[in-house]
Design an enzyme around this catalytic site. Structure first.
Site, PDB file in Angstrom:
ATOM      1  N   ASP A  30       0.849  -1.200   0.000  1.00 38.28           N
ATOM      2  CA  ASP A  30       0.000   0.000   0.000  1.00 38.28           C
ATOM      3  C   ASP A  30       0.882   1.247   0.000  1.00 38.28           C
ATOM      4  OD1 ASP A  30      -3.230   0.514   0.922  1.00 38.28           O
ATOM      5  OD2 ASP A  30      -1.824   2.187   1.122  1.00 38.28           O
ATOM      6  N   ILE A  31       0.480   2.232  -0.789  1.00 33.27           N
ATOM      7  CA  ILE A  31       1.282   3.446  -0.936  1.00 33.27           C
ATOM      8  C   ILE A  31       1.242   4.309   0.336  1.00 33.27           C
ATOM      9  CG2 ILE A  31      -0.489   5.022  -1.838  1.00 33.27           C
ATOM     10  CD1 ILE A  31       1.523   5.749  -4.065  1.00 33.27           C
ATOM     11  N   ASN A  86     -13.082  -2.978   2.762  1.00 24.76           N
ATOM     12  CA  ASN A  86     -14.030  -1.870   2.858  1.00 24.76           C
ATOM     13  C   ASN A  86     -15.021  -1.979   1.709  1.00 24.76           C
ATOM     14  OD1 ASN A  86     -12.703  -0.722   5.106  1.00 24.76           O
ATOM     15  ND2 ASN A  86     -11.227   0.292   3.756  1.00 24.76           N
ATOM     16  N   GLY A  92     -15.222   3.663   4.179  1.00 26.31           N
ATOM     17  CA  GLY A  92     -13.835   4.055   3.941  1.00 26.31           C
ATOM     18  C   GLY A  92     -13.278   3.618   2.610  1.00 26.31           C
ATOM     19  N   GLN A  93     -14.113   3.024   1.744  1.00 28.05           N
ATOM     20  CA  GLN A  93     -13.585   2.595   0.439  1.00 28.05           C
ATOM     21  C   GLN A  93     -13.313   3.813  -0.437  1.00 28.05           C
ATOM     22  OE1 GLN A  93     -16.064  -0.156  -1.796  1.00 28.05           O
ATOM     23  NE2 GLN A  93     -14.388  -0.670  -3.196  1.00 28.05           N
ATOM     24  N   HIS A  99     -10.428  -5.065  -3.335  1.00 27.61           N
ATOM     25  CA  HIS A  99      -9.094  -5.354  -2.799  1.00 27.61           C
ATOM     26  C   HIS A  99      -9.229  -5.729  -1.337  1.00 27.61           C
ATOM     27  CE1 HIS A  99      -9.995  -1.091  -2.346  1.00 27.61           C
ATOM     28  NE2 HIS A  99      -9.304  -1.127  -1.213  1.00 27.61           N
ATOM     29  N   HIS A 101      -7.202  -5.605   2.194  1.00 24.81           N
ATOM     30  CA  HIS A 101      -6.058  -5.080   2.938  1.00 24.81           C
ATOM     31  C   HIS A 101      -5.497  -6.199   3.815  1.00 24.81           C
ATOM     32  CE1 HIS A 101      -6.967  -0.708   2.283  1.00 24.81           C
ATOM     33  NE2 HIS A 101      -8.192  -1.187   2.114  1.00 24.81           N
TER      34      HIS A 101
END
Ligand code: 5GP
Ligand code: ZN
Length: 111
Positions: A30-31, A86, A92-93, A99, A101
């Site tokens: 994750d960035i 999410n 919070g998406q 995807h 997490h």
């Protein structure tokens, strides 16, 4: 999807730190990590979220999750991890390509 960040990452049009790839999914870092280890498991097929599953997508997703067992060492999550999905902006998406997490490496707060 032309304007989807994760489709662009899958196609290699946007760079990412790719930790694993097969015909069904990519696993990237994750960035903007929310834990010491924060990884995203992204099925290659574009669909918005977990409510868009059908039989085929569910079977593909199960295959991806099964592979996670064998990837724990490589991903640095073998001591434990939390999976978060999410669904919807209110949850919070922010990227509307399914995807999962994978969070690890630090003590997670309880719910
Ligand atoms: P969501 O909020 O939709 O559940 O999760 C989207 C995640 O994608 C966020 O944790 C965010 O940091 C990550 N993300 C957004 N854009 C990029 C990107 O270009 N590269 C990577 N590696 N992660 C991204
Ligand atoms: Zn997409």
């Amino acid at each position: 999807m032309d304007d989807c960040i994760f489709c662009k990452i899958i196609k290699g049009e946007i760079p990412s730190e790719r930790l694993y790839e097969d015909e069904k999914m990519i696993v990237i870092r994750d960035i903007s990590p929310k834990a010491k280890v924060h990884i995203l498991m992204i099925p290659k097929e574009h669909y918005a979220d977990i409510t868009c599953l059908d039989e085929k997508r569910a079977a593909d997703l199960a295959e991806c999750l099964l592979k996670l067992n064998g990837l724990q060492e490589r991903l640095g999550i073998s001591k434990g991890f939390r999976l978060v999905v999410n669904r919807g902006a209110s949850a919070g998406q922010t990227v509307f390509h399914l995807h999962i997490h994978i969070l690890s490496g630090s003590k997670m707060p309880g719910f």
